[in-house]
Design an enzyme around this catalytic site. Structure first.
Site, short mmCIF file in Angstrom:
data_model
loop_
_atom_site.label_atom_id
_atom_site.label_comp_id
_atom_site.label_asym_id
_atom_site.label_seq_id
_atom_site.Cartn_x
_atom_site.Cartn_y
_atom_site.Cartn_z
N GLY A 104 -0.87 -5.42 5.96
CA GLY A 104 0.03 -4.96 7.03
C GLY A 104 1.16 -5.91 7.38
O GLY A 104 2.29 -5.48 7.63
N GLU A 117 -11.16 -10.69 -1.19
CA GLU A 117 -10.91 -9.92 0.03
C GLU A 117 -12.22 -9.33 0.53
O GLU A 117 -12.71 -8.35 -0.01
CB GLU A 117 -9.87 -8.82 -0.22
CG GLU A 117 -9.90 -8.19 -1.61
CD GLU A 117 -9.22 -6.84 -1.64
OE1 GLU A 117 -8.15 -6.73 -1.04
OE2 GLU A 117 -9.77 -5.91 -2.24
N LYS A 161 0.85 -1.20 0.00
CA LYS A 161 0.00 0.00 0.00
C LYS A 161 0.89 1.25 0.00
O LYS A 161 1.95 1.24 -0.61
CB LYS A 161 -0.99 -0.05 1.17
CG LYS A 161 -1.80 -1.36 1.14
CD LYS A 161 -2.94 -1.38 2.11
CE LYS A 161 -3.68 -2.71 2.00
NZ LYS A 161 -4.85 -2.78 2.87
N HIS A 170 -8.42 -3.41 -6.31
CA HIS A 170 -8.38 -3.53 -4.85
C HIS A 170 -9.53 -2.73 -4.25
O HIS A 170 -9.91 -1.68 -4.78
CB HIS A 170 -7.04 -3.03 -4.32
CG HIS A 170 -6.83 -3.35 -2.87
ND1 HIS A 170 -7.35 -2.58 -1.86
CD2 HIS A 170 -6.18 -4.38 -2.26
CE1 HIS A 170 -7.03 -3.11 -0.69
NE2 HIS A 170 -6.31 -4.20 -0.90
N SER A 211 -6.71 -9.15 6.53
CA SER A 211 -6.07 -9.33 7.84
C SER A 211 -5.39 -10.69 7.98
O SER A 211 -5.54 -11.38 8.99
CB SER A 211 -7.09 -9.11 8.97
OG SER A 211 -7.62 -7.80 8.91
#
Length: 248
Positions: free
Chosen positions: A234, A166, A11, A94, A212
């Site tokens: 992340g 997602e 990102k 996305h 996640s």
């Protein structure tokens, strides 16, 4: 047998210097990976990261691209530019692009077609919102997305592309779909592809789970028969975490 693919979507994170440091740290940790390993840095980091991964098993992807080759599209990057750099993959559609930049399924379809023209493998994202999940319209929403996102492609193209499921409600929220939910929904996506391009093609398409994904969740997810990998957010920003996911 489908080869698993784990892709890290960085990102809007990491400067060029930080990106190179991360890849340097990552290389020895993932060198024995049994899956395809992809990192997707920001545009400005692509040249440096491509240089750093030379000779390794890490492939590089972009996070987006325009569907035109050139023109008056201020701030955009074309597939031709990505191809010249040596990029292998490109994330298309996305949920953040759909949410913040009003990207539609029609736009996604244009980008997918153009990516193939420039030897880029699209990672095509789809997913439903919490409201849609709770309203029991997940399948209807996903079918609508896939039927437009993947329309008018050749069977060979569909076999090559990657789909990332997602659930929007599980991105950056700490919530995750249960392994059963993810497996069942990805299985449904495969049936939509089958209805469009046939059983043989559907059985070859790699479908990732994204939402996640963490080192602690990946093993159980990858044990499910329909899940072919992960699109990691992340957790891809730390070499230790991302390598733990890659080496599931």
């Amino acid at each position: 047998m489908r080869t698993a693919i784990i892709a890290g979507n960085w990102k809007m994170n990491k400067t060029v210097k930080e990106a190179v440091e991360l890849v340097k740290e990552l290389k020895p940790l993932v060198k024995d990976a049994k899956c395809d390993v992809v990192v997707c840095p920001t545009y400005v980091c692509l040249p440096a990261v491509l240089e750093e991964v030379k000779g390794s098993n890490i492939k590089v992807g972009a996070q987006n691209m325009h569907f035109e080759e050139s023109g008056a599209y201020t701030g955009e990057i074309s597939p031709k530019m990505l191809e010249e750099l040596g990029v292998h993959y490109v994330i298309i559609g996305h949920s953040e692009r759909r949410q913040y930049f009003n990207e539609t399924d029609e736009t996604v379809n244009k980008k997918v077609k153009k990516a193939f023209e420039h030897n880029l493998i699209p990672i095509v994202c789809c997913g439903e919102s919490l409201e849609q999940r709770e309203g029991n319209v997940t399948e209807k929403v996903l079918e609508g997305q896939i039927k437009v996102d993947l329309k008018e492609l050749s069977k060979e193209q569909v076999e090559k592309l990657v789909i990332a499921y997602e659930p929007i409600w599980a991105i950056g929220t700490g919530k995750t779909a249960t392994d059963e939910q993810a497996n069942e929904t990805i299985g449904y996506i495969r049936t939509v592809v089958k209805s469009m391009y046939g059983e043989d093609v559907a059985s070859k398409v790699r479908i990732q789970y994204g939402g996640s994904v963490k080192p602690g969740t990946i093993k159980a997810q990858m044990a499910k028969e329909e899940i072919d990998g992960a699109l990691v957010g992340g957790a891809s920003l730390k070499a230790e975490d991302f390598s733990a996911i890659v080496n599931f």
